[in-house]
Design a protein around this motif. Structure first.
Motif, short mmCIF file in Angstrom:
data_model
loop_
_atom_site.label_atom_id
_atom_site.label_comp_id
_atom_site.label_asym_id
_atom_site.label_seq_id
_atom_site.Cartn_x
_atom_site.Cartn_y
_atom_site.Cartn_z
N GLY A 43 61.41 -51.73 15.59
CA GLY A 43 62.81 -51.98 15.31
C GLY A 43 63.76 -50.90 15.82
O GLY A 43 64.99 -51.09 15.79
N GLN A 44 63.22 -49.80 16.29
CA GLN A 44 64.04 -48.71 16.81
C GLN A 44 64.82 -49.18 18.04
O GLN A 44 64.30 -49.85 18.92
N VAL A 45 66.11 -48.84 18.09
CA VAL A 45 66.94 -49.15 19.24
C VAL A 45 67.54 -47.84 19.75
O VAL A 45 68.24 -47.14 19.02
N ILE A 46 67.26 -47.53 21.00
CA ILE A 46 67.80 -46.33 21.62
C ILE A 46 68.85 -46.76 22.64
O ILE A 46 68.57 -47.57 23.52
N ARG A 47 70.05 -46.23 22.48
CA ARG A 47 71.14 -46.56 23.40
C ARG A 47 71.54 -45.30 24.17
O ARG A 47 71.57 -44.21 23.61
N TYR A 48 71.85 -45.50 25.43
CA TYR A 48 72.21 -44.34 26.22
C TYR A 48 73.15 -44.74 27.35
O TYR A 48 73.23 -45.91 27.72
N GLU A 49 73.87 -43.76 27.85
CA GLU A 49 74.77 -43.96 28.99
C GLU A 49 74.20 -43.25 30.21
O GLU A 49 73.64 -42.16 30.10
N GLU A 50 74.39 -43.88 31.35
CA GLU A 50 73.81 -43.37 32.58
C GLU A 50 74.85 -43.43 33.70
O GLU A 50 75.68 -44.34 33.73
N SER A 51 74.82 -42.44 34.58
CA SER A 51 75.70 -42.48 35.75
C SER A 51 74.92 -42.08 36.99
O SER A 51 73.99 -41.27 36.90
N LEU A 52 75.30 -42.65 38.11
CA LEU A 52 74.61 -42.39 39.36
C LEU A 52 75.64 -42.40 40.49
O LEU A 52 76.32 -43.40 40.71
N ARG A 53 75.73 -41.27 41.18
CA ARG A 53 76.67 -41.15 42.30
C ARG A 53 75.87 -40.85 43.57
O ARG A 53 75.11 -39.88 43.63
N ASP A 54 75.99 -41.72 44.58
CA ASP A 54 75.33 -41.54 45.87
C ASP A 54 76.40 -41.34 46.94
O ASP A 54 77.33 -42.14 47.04
N ASP A 55 76.24 -40.30 47.74
CA ASP A 55 77.14 -40.04 48.85
C ASP A 55 76.33 -39.88 50.13
O ASP A 55 75.33 -39.15 50.17
N TYR A 56 76.78 -40.58 51.17
CA TYR A 56 76.12 -40.50 52.48
C TYR A 56 77.11 -39.98 53.51
O TYR A 56 78.31 -40.28 53.45
#
Length: 298
Positions: A43-56
């Protein structure tokens, strides 16, 4: 304007469809060994925020193009069951996402929280938001043993390609100790159906324990010599380095920050160079209590 062989949106979709809980005391004592383990509860719920920046930066002779992508998302992992060995059967879900990409001189954006109709480019992504998308079996050290799609497509991803949690060592470790883990990937040889097997190595260091939180460093390096630019391009995004933190008492991944800064010279038959930089972060979200307050305890 130059074009990349793989679109940024394809890469974004791949990353988003990847996936996300150490026994010990508070701060490190001299010589103390820690058995680092994630802890799971039905029943455990883990919530998280994620960010990803790619530059070429793509340079061919005098011509330069600088495509980029940025994505931020809210994700969750719900523990359906816990097995006798402590492994969890869990479902993964993307709750919201915002994306901005620029490629071939054009920019396009999407934010699922606005309720606006997505463009054709983002429709496939929009359809999986808010739905359990994958069920995984994951061990207390973060290894994914099984994975299956919940989107009705019958998909069964290779567990070795699904990353939910940062890997933890099998054996107890002390602060300052280092260890290594090897893995292998197959690269497609140009103009051929043959594959080249390449050895990668994850190098870890147990950096510290402060206020009950363990900090670890990770660096992924390519061990097999790869001289061909065509093959180096396939390794461009596979060499992260950075840190992650584990809450010892709760057995949870608190967050991480990983960076990459890689380049491939001579990827065309003209003078050329491709440079890739990435910043990838994640942080766990506190639980909203019934009285309106927040708590990081679950």
């Amino acid at each position: 304007m130059m074009r990349c062989s793989t679109s940024l949106l394809t890469i974004i979709l791949f990353v988003l469809t990847l996936g996300l809980g150490v026994h010990s005391s508070a701060d490190a004592e001299e010589g103390q060994a820690y058995s680092l383990r994630y802890q799971f509860h039905p029943g455990q719920v883990i919530r998280y925020e994620e960010s990803l920046r790619d530059d070429y930066v793509i340079q061919v002779q005098e011509e330069v193009d600088e495509p980029f992508s940025f994505q931020a998302s809210g994700k969750s992992m719900k523990v359906i069951d816990v097995l006798e060995d402590g492994s969890a059967i869990a479902e993964l879900q993307i709750n919201w996402v915002t994306i901005k990409i620029r490629e071939n001189g054009e920019e396009e954006a999407f934010d699922s929280r606005t309720g606006e109709e997505p463009s054709v480019k983002f429709q496939a992504l929009a359809q999986i938001i808010g739905r359990p998308r994958m069920r995984v079996t994951i061990t207390p050290t973060g290894e994914v043993l099984e994975a299956e799609s919940l989107l009705g497509d019958g998909g069964k991803p290779d567990p070795s390609t699904v990353e939910v949690l940062r890997r933890l060592p099998e054996q107890p470790v002390r602060v300052g100790e280092t260890w290594k883990e090897d893995s292998f990937i197959e690269l497609s040889l140009p103009d051929s159906q043959l594959k080249k097997k390449v050895r990668l190595q994850d190098r870890f260091k147990f950096v510290s324990v402060e206020n009950g939180v363990a900090s670890l460093e990770l660096e992924t390096v390519v061990i097999t010599p790869v001289e061909s630019a065509e093959l180096q391009m396939q390794l461009l995004r596979r060499q992260p380095a950075g840190t992650y933190q584990i809450h010892l008492e709760r057995g949870e991944l608190i967050g991480f920050e990983l960076n990459q800064n890689n380049e491939v010279p001579g990827f065309t038959n003209r003078p050329s160079k491709l440079t890739f930089r990435q910043k990838h972060t994640q942080r766990i979200l506190p639980v909203q209590l019934s009285d309106g307050n927040e708590s990081t305890f679950r």
